[in-house]
Design an enzyme around this catalytic site. Structure first.
Site, PDB file in Angstrom:
ATOM      1  N   TYR A 144       0.924  -1.032   0.076  1.00  0.00           N
ATOM      2  CA  TYR A 144      -0.115  -0.110   0.060  1.00  0.00           C
ATOM      3  C   TYR A 144       1.050   1.217   0.128  1.00  0.00           C
ATOM      4  O   TYR A 144       1.838   1.294   0.899  1.00  0.00           O
ATOM      5  CB  TYR A 144      -0.764   0.000   1.375  1.00  0.00           C
ATOM      6  CG  TYR A 144      -1.932   1.103   1.184  1.00  0.00           C
ATOM      7  CD1 TYR A 144      -1.576   2.165   2.467  1.00  0.00           C
ATOM      8  CD2 TYR A 144      -2.960   1.217   0.395  1.00  0.00           C
ATOM      9  CE1 TYR A 144      -2.547   3.297   2.606  1.00  0.00           C
ATOM     10  CE2 TYR A 144      -3.668   2.391   0.596  1.00  0.00           C
ATOM     11  CZ  TYR A 144      -3.604   3.482   1.866  1.00  0.00           C
ATOM     12  OH  TYR A 144      -4.476   4.347   1.994  1.00  0.00           O
ATOM     13  N   ASP A 239       9.072   2.676  -0.645  1.00  0.00           N
ATOM     14  CA  ASP A 239       8.092   3.519   0.010  1.00  0.00           C
ATOM     15  C   ASP A 239       8.552   3.229   1.490  1.00  0.00           C
ATOM     16  O   ASP A 239       8.301   2.198   2.095  1.00  0.00           O
ATOM     17  CB  ASP A 239       6.940   2.998   0.018  1.00  0.00           C
ATOM     18  CG  ASP A 239       5.831   3.506   0.371  1.00  0.00           C
ATOM     19  OD1 ASP A 239       4.616   3.244   0.364  1.00  0.00           O
ATOM     20  OD2 ASP A 239       5.946   4.265   1.764  1.00  0.00           O
ATOM     21  N   LYS A 267       4.856   9.525   8.484  1.00  0.00           N
ATOM     22  CA  LYS A 267       4.507   8.888   9.746  1.00  0.00           C
ATOM     23  C   LYS A 267       5.720   9.612  10.812  1.00  0.00           C
ATOM     24  O   LYS A 267       5.779  10.765  11.254  1.00  0.00           O
ATOM     25  CB  LYS A 267       4.719   7.447   9.699  1.00  0.00           C
ATOM     26  CG  LYS A 267       3.328   6.654   8.953  1.00  0.00           C
ATOM     27  CD  LYS A 267       3.617   5.359   9.083  1.00  0.00           C
ATOM     28  CE  LYS A 267       2.618   4.779   7.801  1.00  0.00           C
ATOM     29  NZ  LYS A 267       1.147   4.821   8.483  1.00  0.00           N
TER      30      LYS A 267
HETATM   31  P1  KE4 Z   1      -0.630   8.340   4.474  1.00  0.00           P
HETATM   32  O1  KE4 Z   1      -1.178   8.983   3.233  1.00  0.00           O
HETATM   33  O2  KE4 Z   1      -1.742   7.243   5.160  1.00  0.00           O
HETATM   34  O3  KE4 Z   1      -0.003   9.414   5.245  1.00  0.00           O
HETATM   35  O4  KE4 Z   1       0.473   7.228   3.807  1.00  0.00           O
HETATM   36  C1  KE4 Z   1       0.091   6.397   2.951  1.00  0.00           C
HETATM   37  C2  KE4 Z   1       0.826   5.186   3.114  1.00  0.00           C
HETATM   38  C3  KE4 Z   1       1.995   5.249   2.379  1.00  0.00           C
HETATM   39  N1  KE4 Z   1       2.988   3.922   2.403  1.00  0.00           N
HETATM   40  C4  KE4 Z   1       2.821   3.301   3.236  1.00  0.00           C
HETATM   41  C5  KE4 Z   1       3.955   2.085   3.214  1.00  0.00           C
HETATM   42  C6  KE4 Z   1       1.894   3.085   4.327  1.00  0.00           C
HETATM   43  O5  KE4 Z   1       1.717   2.211   5.230  1.00  0.00           O
HETATM   44  C7  KE4 Z   1       0.980   4.249   4.179  1.00  0.00           C
HETATM   45  C8  KE4 Z   1      -0.039   4.353   5.229  1.00  0.00           C
HETATM   46  N2  KE4 Z   1      -0.077   3.604   6.349  1.00  0.00           N
HETATM   47  C9  KE4 Z   1      -1.726   2.858   6.772  1.00  0.00           C
HETATM   48  C10 KE4 Z   1      -1.480   1.888   7.604  1.00  0.00           C
HETATM   49  N3  KE4 Z   1      -1.302   0.520   6.890  1.00  0.00           N
HETATM   50  C11 KE4 Z   1      -2.226   4.314   7.349  1.00  0.00           C
HETATM   51  C12 KE4 Z   1      -3.392   3.951   8.215  1.00  0.00           C
HETATM   52  C13 KE4 Z   1      -4.595   4.337   7.512  1.00  0.00           C
HETATM   53  O6  KE4 Z   1      -4.548   4.137   6.337  1.00  0.00           O
HETATM   54  O7  KE4 Z   1      -5.507   4.891   8.339  1.00  0.00           O
END
Ligand code: KE4
Length: 425
Positions: A144, A239, A267
């Protein structure tokens, strides 16, 4: 534990917010039941609206690696807020955090700050396409990279939970440029490269996957990806939104010894405020506007409030490298203890862990990719999740997520958590 107030708050939220949440995974759809509402948190503990204290193993999905309300970050936010939060005009602190990040992470010369991991990954792919003048990308089923269109093809995390890995709203035109490989299966990558010669701008992946649960790259996988990219003029995009500043100060590149061409962050880099970033060697970053032709922008990008929060967080990690050793020890202890209890109870499981990222899969086969993660027993997972919640332990509410330990967790918290597993099974 009764969650009457959380239930009432959830009903109220659903009347005005789709699904009652601002991010789908929070809705508990993967585990059933009503989401817990939290009103405050300090260190390793959440305080719920029903006044239960829970030991937190998601740390806001990674950012709060030193625990909730970490005082140097809070102080930085307070001190900054009184002087104004955002100007849309350059500030010195942006250079300070950029210099610190570049000094901590190998193989990057320049960095651009944005407001989320999604923005970071979306921009990194546009930069890769602009730099290589190629249009296709390879991603991996179950990885993701945020919710921009190009990535919602067999995505992980919440997208999997909803059984719509390829989301409606993503056009066929977009989807055709996203090629799908299988994590830890280098032959699936070679086949795509062979079939799309001279058309692939980048391969993007989580160097340690955290959105299928935690999945570790098998020996040689990342090395072969690096070689394929070098041989075919393809950029390798790590990523590191999850792994950055978590697996080591220098993230997965440092921890695993593989150099990416573009690295994305989120994060931890924001210390709990909305920050993402992407970085690369100067040759690549020089393609980014206003220096180069690849456009990317953001009203609140680099705002001093978030920058000072991130700077305080990175400074703390940079000045206390033992944090990573402490997190390694605590997570190893937790994984070992849970494994011992589940084995003793005869519960079929496998635990994946690297550093302070881990996941428990109720599967008798090794979990090495999206398909094997999907074959695990979700009913047992639901029992585990709700049983642990009842014992006062907050775990990720989905089998397709990782634990994110924070260093505010004490060894007593780890012991309590292991004991709680005994009461669940
Ligand atoms: P954000 O747009 O949520 O800040 O980041 C996206 C993203 C990009 N790359 C990786 C490897 C990620 O894990 C994420 C977002 N992680 C999720 C948890 N699996 C955020 C939690 C959520 O979607 O509420």
């Amino acid at each position: 534990m009764i969650y009457q107030r959380s239930s009432a708050l959830f009903e109220a939220a659903k009347k005005v917010i789709p699904g009652g949440v601002n991010s789908p995974v929070r809705a508990f759809n993967a585990v059933g039941g009503t989401p817990v509402f939290v009103k405050s948190a300090i260190g390793a503990y959440l305080q719920t609206e029903d006044d239960h204290r829970l030991i937190d193993y998601i740390s806001s999905w990674g950012p709060l690696i030193l625990g909730h309300a970490y005082s140097p970050v809070i102080d930085a936010i307070k001190n900054t807020a009184e002087k104004g939060t955002s100007f849309g005009i350059p500030t010195a602190v942006e250079t300070d955090i950029a210099n610190l990040a570049v000094s901590m992470v190998p193989n990057i010369d320049k960095i651009r700050f944005v407001n989320s991991g999604t923005e970071a990954c979306m921009s990194a792919v546009r930069l890769a396409r602009g730099f290589t003048a190629k249009e296709k990308i390879i991603k991996f089923a179950g990885c993701y990279h945020g919710h921009s269109d190009a990535f919602l093809i067999q995505a992980g995390s919440g997208a999997v939970t909803f059984g719509s890995p390829s989301s409606p709203g993503v056009t066929k035109g977009t989807a055709k440029d996203t090629l799908l490989a299988r994590y830890n299966d280098i032959d699936s990558v070679k086949a795509l490269v062979q079939a799309n010669q001279e058309e692939i701008a980048c391969i993007i992946l989580e160097p340690v996957a955290g959105n299928m649960g935690c999945i570790i790259p098998q020996a040689g996988f990342l090395e072969e990806l690096r070689s394929i990219c070098d041989a075919n003029g393809i950029l390798l995009v790590f990523d590191e939104v999850m792994t950055g500043f978590r697996l080591a100060a220098g993230g997965a590149q440092e921890c695993l010894g593989i150099n990416a061409d573009i690295v994305t962050f989120g994060k931890v880099i924001g210390g709990g405020l909305p920050v993402g970033a992407f970085a690369a060697r100067s040759e690549i970053m020089s393609y980014l506007a206003p220096e180069g032709p690849v456009y990317q922008a953001g009203t609140l990008s680099g705002n001093p409030l978030a920058m000072n929060a991130g700077l305080a967080m990175l400074t703390a990690l940079n000045e206390n490298p033992n944090v990573f050793k402490s997190l390694e020890e605590k997570t190893a202890l937790l994984a070992k203890g849970i494994a011992e209890v589940l084995t003793e109870k005869g519960v079929v499981h496998t635990i994946n862990r690297l550093g302070s990222m881990m996941s428990v899969h109720f599967s008798e086969e090794p979990v090495v990719d999206f398909d094997s993660a999907s074959r695990a027993n979700n009913d047992t997972f639901k029992k585990y999740f709700h049983g642990m919640l009842k014992e006062g332990v907050y775990l990720p509410p989905s089998a397709f997520e990782s634990y994110f330990l924070n260093d505010a967790l004490s060894y007593a918290d780890i012991d309590f958590t292991i004991e709680a597993v005994k009461k669940v099974f």
